[in-house]
Write an enzyme that holds these catalytic residues in place. Structure first.
Site, PDB file in Angstrom:
ATOM      1  N   ARG A 298      -4.695  -5.176   6.681  1.00  0.00           N
ATOM      2  CA  ARG A 298      -6.093  -4.385   6.700  1.00  0.00           C
ATOM      3  C   ARG A 298      -7.085  -4.904   7.259  1.00  0.00           C
ATOM      4  O   ARG A 298      -8.307  -4.959   7.919  1.00  0.00           O
ATOM      5  CB  ARG A 298      -6.051  -3.877   5.975  1.00  0.00           C
ATOM      6  CG  ARG A 298      -4.643  -2.185   5.406  1.00  0.00           C
ATOM      7  CD  ARG A 298      -5.802  -1.371   4.020  1.00  0.00           C
ATOM      8  NE  ARG A 298      -5.433  -2.568   2.768  1.00  0.00           N
ATOM      9  CZ  ARG A 298      -6.261  -1.874   1.686  1.00  0.00           C
ATOM     10  NH1 ARG A 298      -6.952  -1.668   2.143  1.00  0.00           N
ATOM     11  NH2 ARG A 298      -6.004  -3.117   0.730  1.00  0.00           N
TER      12      ARG A 298
ATOM     13  N   ASP B 208       1.303  -1.071  -0.332  1.00  0.00           N
ATOM     14  CA  ASP B 208      -0.048  -0.006  -0.049  1.00  0.00           C
ATOM     15  C   ASP B 208       0.945   0.838  -0.270  1.00  0.00           C
ATOM     16  O   ASP B 208       1.709   1.841   0.678  1.00  0.00           O
ATOM     17  CB  ASP B 208      -0.617  -0.136   1.827  1.00  0.00           C
ATOM     18  CG  ASP B 208      -1.685  -1.016   1.080  1.00  0.00           C
ATOM     19  OD1 ASP B 208      -2.197  -1.862   0.355  1.00  0.00           O
ATOM     20  OD2 ASP B 208      -2.338  -1.361   2.250  1.00  0.00           O
TER      21      ASP B 208
ATOM     22  N   TYR C  73       4.782  -8.299   9.364  1.00  0.00           N
ATOM     23  CA  TYR C  73       4.865  -7.897   9.441  1.00  0.00           C
ATOM     24  C   TYR C  73       4.410  -6.430  10.894  1.00  0.00           C
ATOM     25  O   TYR C  73       4.088  -7.637  11.600  1.00  0.00           O
ATOM     26  CB  TYR C  73       3.359  -6.727   8.258  1.00  0.00           C
ATOM     27  CG  TYR C  73       3.123  -7.201   7.432  1.00  0.00           C
ATOM     28  CD1 TYR C  73       3.338  -6.409   6.381  1.00  0.00           C
ATOM     29  CD2 TYR C  73       2.642  -8.521   6.760  1.00  0.00           C
ATOM     30  CE1 TYR C  73       3.095  -6.685   4.811  1.00  0.00           C
ATOM     31  CE2 TYR C  73       2.506  -9.179   5.441  1.00  0.00           C
ATOM     32  CZ  TYR C  73       2.684  -7.311   4.560  1.00  0.00           C
ATOM     33  OH  TYR C  73       2.307  -8.715   2.872  1.00  0.00           O
TER      34      TYR C  73
ATOM     35  N   ASP D 193      -8.149   0.975   6.451  1.00  0.00           N
ATOM     36  CA  ASP D 193      -7.573   1.719   7.514  1.00  0.00           C
ATOM     37  C   ASP D 193      -7.009   3.253   7.666  1.00  0.00           C
ATOM     38  O   ASP D 193      -8.610   3.910   6.693  1.00  0.00           O
ATOM     39  CB  ASP D 193      -5.777   1.784   6.153  1.00  0.00           C
ATOM     40  CG  ASP D 193      -5.918   3.250   5.234  1.00  0.00           C
ATOM     41  OD1 ASP D 193      -7.082   3.247   4.814  1.00  0.00           O
ATOM     42  OD2 ASP D 193      -5.001   1.986   3.984  1.00  0.00           O
TER      43      ASP D 193
END
Length: 303
Positions: free
Chosen positions: A175, A39, A67, A81
């Protein structure tokens, strides 16, 4: 032409395609590809393949990833998000639920689960990317996909914020994981920030920014940050072609055991690295017992 991989630190505001475009200018070649979208507001590891290394793109996309994400509880958005439009808001404090209950819900996502991809994603439905449809105000049905969360470590809790480290399979949307955690808690949730810390064997601590890459180019040190293609297969045994059979390897043909310097037969199906006599990497093969030969899996000939 440069052949190999460069571990790029993608900065916020850049798309993966932006990174590739800038690297084409820095490296002076067109044959460059990234290993999976990240993203625009996310940061972190983005392995970028160059030259014959572009044949690795699909292989690296399939690797597990890690992550570090910040989950904001009590808020839902249309993008899952904080860049999206707020859909719902609810106050979340230390009195909303016990830390034990919070941990139980979050850690309950470890393992396999069916995840519905977000509308704001690059997945295609009937030839169109979901985020294009979403921007037109359209919502289409998405099939849930089985993903695997190998591990979740709760790094900190300061409600309404929870910081997580997530080790997961390819195709996992962090997300959506944040949104799913919030839904299960009954308060909603959205992702506030995301850093990709690992893709296969590529780590955040080794990643370099585009500005550093340009500096390396200006100093004539660009090759020093290029990771060889064969390093991705370091756990595979190495074989060398005999000089009188070099044409078999150059043409990507099947190779009999007698055509290798080592003359060694490995377990059928196990990948091996094949090298020319000058130690340059040529490709990945696997032994086929029925044919009695090593069969090419993927060639990396830098022609």
């Amino acid at each position: 032409m440069i052949n190999g991989i460069i571990n790029i630190y993608k900065e916020a505001g850049f798309t993966s395609h932006d990174v590739v475009a800038k690297m084409r200018g820095i490296c002076g070649q067109k044959k460059i590809g990234h290993t999976g979208t990240l993203d625009p507001q996310a940061t972190g590891v983005l392995p970028v393949c160059l030259g014959s290394g572009t044949k690795l793109c699909d292989m690296l996309t399939d690797k597990d990833k890690e992550y570090v994400a910040e989950l904001l509880l009590g808020v839902t958005t249309d993008t899952q998000d904080t860049t999206g439009a707020v859909l719902t808001e609810k106050t979340v404090t230390a009195e909303s639920f016990t830390e034990e209950a919070l941990r139980e819900v979050i850690l309950g996502f470890v393992g396999e689960y069916d995840q519905v991809p977000p509308m704001y994603s690059a997945l295609k439905v009937n030839g169109r990317k979901l985020y294009d449809l979403a921007r037109e105000g359209k919502v289409v049905e998405r099939k849930a996909r089985r993903v695997t969360i190998h591990e979740i470590e709760i790094l900190s809790i300061a409600l309404p914020m929870v910081k997580l480290r997530v080790d997961c399979s390819k195709g996992t949307y962090i997300r959506t994981l944040c949104a799913d955690i919030g839904e299960r808690l009954g308060c909603g949730g959205t992702m506030q920030s995301l850093v990709r810390t690992k893709v296969g064997g590529f780590l955040l601590r080794d990643a370099i920014r585009l500005s550093e890459l340009q500096a390396r180019k200006d100093a004539g040190e660009l090759e020093q940050v290029v990771i060889p293609v064969d390093s991705v297969f370091s756990d595979c045994p190495a074989l060398h072609i005999r000089g009188d059979n070099a044409a078999l390897l150059e043409n990507g043909n099947a190779i009999p055991i007698a055509s290798t310097v080592e003359r060694e037969q490995y377990v059928p199906g196990r990948w091996v690295r094949f090298y020319r006599q000058d130690e340059s990497f040529a490709g990945i093969y696997a032994y086929d017992e029925e044919k009695g030969k090593y069969i090419p899996v993927k060639m990396f000939l830098d022609r």
